[in-house]
Write a protein that holds these residues in place. Structure first.
Motif, PDB file in Angstrom:
ATOM      1  N   THR A  92       0.938  -1.174   0.152  1.00 21.09           N
ATOM      2  CA  THR A  92       0.038   0.195   0.039  1.00 21.09           C
ATOM      3  C   THR A  92       0.896   1.319  -0.048  1.00 21.09           C
ATOM      4  OG1 THR A  92      -1.669  -1.224   1.344  1.00 21.09           O
ATOM      5  CG2 THR A  92      -1.782   1.215   1.250  1.00 21.09           C
TER       6      THR A  92
ATOM      7  N   ARG B 295       1.664   4.380  -2.799  1.00 23.81           N
ATOM      8  CA  ARG B 295       1.250   5.715  -2.585  1.00 23.81           C
ATOM      9  C   ARG B 295       2.722   6.557  -2.927  1.00 23.81           C
ATOM     10  NH1 ARG B 295      -2.802   7.926   0.078  1.00 23.81           N
ATOM     11  NH2 ARG B 295      -1.481   9.159   1.309  1.00 23.81           N
TER      12      ARG B 295
ATOM     13  N   GLN C 111       3.616   9.489  -5.636  1.00 20.36           N
ATOM     14  CA  GLN C 111       4.162  10.686  -5.212  1.00 20.36           C
ATOM     15  C   GLN C 111       5.311  10.787  -6.087  1.00 20.36           C
ATOM     16  OE1 GLN C 111       5.142  12.025  -1.017  1.00 20.36           O
ATOM     17  NE2 GLN C 111       6.896  11.098  -1.674  1.00 20.36           N
TER      18      GLN C 111
ATOM     19  N   THR D 290      -4.778  11.593  -6.366  1.00 22.33           N
ATOM     20  CA  THR D 290      -5.303  10.664  -5.465  1.00 22.33           C
ATOM     21  C   THR D 290      -4.288   9.379  -5.688  1.00 22.33           C
ATOM     22  OG1 THR D 290      -6.928   9.922  -6.919  1.00 22.33           O
ATOM     23  CG2 THR D 290      -7.644  11.413  -5.487  1.00 22.33           C
ATOM     24  N   ASP D 291      -4.519   8.402  -4.811  1.00 22.02           N
ATOM     25  CA  ASP D 291      -3.825   7.235  -4.818  1.00 22.02           C
ATOM     26  C   ASP D 291      -4.663   5.871  -5.590  1.00 22.02           C
ATOM     27  OD1 ASP D 291      -5.824   6.373  -3.036  1.00 22.02           O
ATOM     28  OD2 ASP D 291      -4.382   5.902  -1.464  1.00 22.02           O
TER      29      ASP D 291
ATOM     30  N   ARG E 282      -7.999   8.131  -1.872  1.00 21.12           N
ATOM     31  CA  ARG E 282      -7.385   8.891  -0.801  1.00 21.12           C
ATOM     32  C   ARG E 282      -6.383   9.658  -1.353  1.00 21.12           C
ATOM     33  NH1 ARG E 282     -10.751   7.867   3.093  1.00 21.12           N
ATOM     34  NH2 ARG E 282      -9.112   8.895   4.411  1.00 21.12           N
TER      35      ARG E 282
ATOM     36  N   LEU F 291      -3.047  11.989  -1.868  1.00 25.99           N
ATOM     37  CA  LEU F 291      -1.760  11.937  -1.695  1.00 25.99           C
ATOM     38  C   LEU F 291      -1.382  12.655  -0.595  1.00 25.99           C
ATOM     39  CD1 LEU F 291      -0.279  10.852  -5.133  1.00 25.99           C
ATOM     40  CD2 LEU F 291      -0.462   9.376  -3.077  1.00 25.99           C
TER      41      LEU F 291
ATOM     42  N   ASP G 196      -6.774  12.777   4.545  1.00 24.43           N
ATOM     43  CA  ASP G 196      -6.924  12.501   3.075  1.00 24.43           C
ATOM     44  C   ASP G 196      -8.069  12.125   2.350  1.00 24.43           C
ATOM     45  OD1 ASP G 196      -6.837  10.228   4.313  1.00 24.43           O
ATOM     46  OD2 ASP G 196      -5.104   9.131   3.221  1.00 24.43           O
TER      47      ASP G 196
ATOM     48  N   ASP H 212       5.053   7.559   5.163  1.00 29.17           N
ATOM     49  CA  ASP H 212       3.774   7.700   3.809  1.00 29.17           C
ATOM     50  C   ASP H 212       4.256   8.870   3.212  1.00 29.17           C
ATOM     51  OD1 ASP H 212       1.877   7.044   2.226  1.00 29.17           O
ATOM     52  OD2 ASP H 212       0.136   7.275   3.940  1.00 29.17           O
ATOM     53  N   ALA H 213       3.340   9.262   2.178  1.00 30.65           N
ATOM     54  CA  ALA H 213       3.655  10.341   1.325  1.00 30.65           C
ATOM     55  C   ALA H 213       3.709  11.402   2.357  1.00 30.65           C
ATOM     56  CB  ALA H 213       2.215  10.571   0.518  1.00 30.65           C
TER      57      ALA H 213
END
Length: 400
Positions: free
Chosen positions: A70, A74, A78, A130-131, A135, A137, A143, A176-177
């Motif tokens: 996941t 993302r 990005q 979005t991812d 959601r 990014l 998000d 994460d991003a």
């Protein structure tokens, strides 16, 4: 005292022996049918408990793998978005340099402005990417809605500054991003530490061409203003507007004070000012708006052209800082992707080790099991034969 062996007792012992053999045969048959030597926990309680713990560890490794997939998706998205945004900023820089050419006409600059407006809209769209799962990014933990929106005051960030940490292997976490506020909004202007600007109401042709820290150092974060008191003279004012120094100047010479320096060319009018101090933060969208606004200005007089040139050069400096910010974010994301790849190797190695141990605990050794089955089968047949013969025995046979 004499012990008696009754017929009932012999029958009970023989039956118990055959039932025990039969039970062992049934267990071996189940093991051979399933290929597992732990048919139930009672076969080996310690091994069964260990196996359950290892099963949980394997399930946890599988969950870590899903987490990694996941966050890798993302971070990969990005990277793609920031690569496109970086290309857009490179084009903005090219256009700003082109627009700073004194031979361009007003129409030429307005054509450049039109392209910049298109880039502005595209950059805003990229910031709201979005991812693929609905959601956003660059919204941080908030998000579920678009992080950037346009208002009368400019672009507003609606997300938060939270950057999730995701566990992708035992005690191994990646980020994460990056929240959009750290990429698009909080961009230091000038050279990233110091910024300088021409006064908005300047009436001369002075153009700020360079600035920064003095080579001798000594700057401790103060802000100053240079106010021209004559064609060749100036005062230095502190942040409160109090004169603290003065000097003489000629076009192209550096003015230095308090560990800072700036270079001005042209002919500033009396009262014109230039400020220098710590670089503030500005969002990339405001930088583009300033650049577009400067190009939309119909500069005709030398004073207007000097103001436009100051605005264009300031915008080029800020565009360069915004580009660096995006490069830094890409580098940070790349480091996280590399960590994900390393963690995948760790998970795979741990998984192999755990599965090997589970195999040793659970998987049946067929050669051994078949040998034991044959032995138990022979023992059961022997017990049945003995029992059958014992049934035919009687003391009356000895009296004949």
């Amino acid at each position: 005292m004499t012990d008696r062996i009754s017929t009932g007792m012999m029958f009970s012992q023989s039956l118990a022996g055959m039932m025990t053999r039969q039970k062992q045969l049934n267990t071996l048959q189940q093991q051979l049918a399933t290929g597992q030597k732990l048919v139930s926990a009672k076969d080996d309680p310690v091994a069964a408990g260990t196996a359950v713990g290892l099963d949980r560890t394997l399930a946890e490794l599988e969950r870590f793998g899903k987490n990694a997939n996941t966050v890798s998706n993302r971070l990969g998205l990005q990277e793609n978005v920031l690569a496109q945004a970086g290309d857009s900023m490179a084009r903005v820089n090219e256009l700003a340099i082109q627009a700073n050419n004194g031979s361009l006409t007003t129409d030429d600059r307005k054509s450049i402005s039109a392209e910049l407006q298109s880039i502005y809209k595209n950059l805003l769209s990229l910031a709201n990417s979005t991812d693929g799962a609905g959601r956003y990014l660059f919204g941080g933990s908030a998000d579920d809605s678009a992080p950037f929106s346009k208002t009368a005051a400019g672009i507003v960030y609606n997300g938060d500054q939270t950057q999730r940490r995701v566990e992708i292997a035992p005690e191994t976490f990646v980020n994460d991003a990056t929240p959009g506020s750290e990429i698009f909004m909080r961009v230091r202007t000038g050279d990233g530490t110091v910024d300088a600007s021409a006064g908005a109401g300047n009436g001369g042709t002075g153009v700020l061409t360079d600035f920064g820290r003095s080579t001798g150092g000594g700057w401790s974060g103060e802000s100053y203003s240079i106010v021209f008191t004559a064609a060749d003279g100036y005062d230095v004012l502190d942040a409160g507007g109090t004169p603290i120094a003065s000097g003489t100047w000629a076009s192209g010479e550096e003015i230095s004070y308090g560990g800072l320096r700036l270079q001005i060319e042209g002919e500033p009018a009396i009262g014109d000012s230039f400020a220098i101090g710590p670089a503030p933060a500005r969002d990339v969208f405001a930088t583009l708006e300033n650049l577009i606004g400067a190009l939309e200005t119909d500069a005709v007089t030398t004073i207007e052209k000097a103001a436009q040139q100051n605005a264009l050069q300031a915008a080029m400096r800020d565009v360069a800082r915004a580009s660096e910010k995006m490069i830094d974010a890409r580098a940070a994301g790349g480091a996280q992707l590399a960590a994900i790849d390393d963690a995948a190797g760790v998970r795979e190695a741990n998984g192999v080790t755990i599965k090997t141990t589970l195999s040793e605990l659970r998987d049946l050794d067929y050669a051994e099991a078949i040998t034991r089955y044959q032995l138990e089968s022979t023992a059961l047949q022997t017990a049945q034969t003995v029992f059958t013969r014992m049934q035919g025995m009687s003391l009356f046979d000895l009296l004949r």
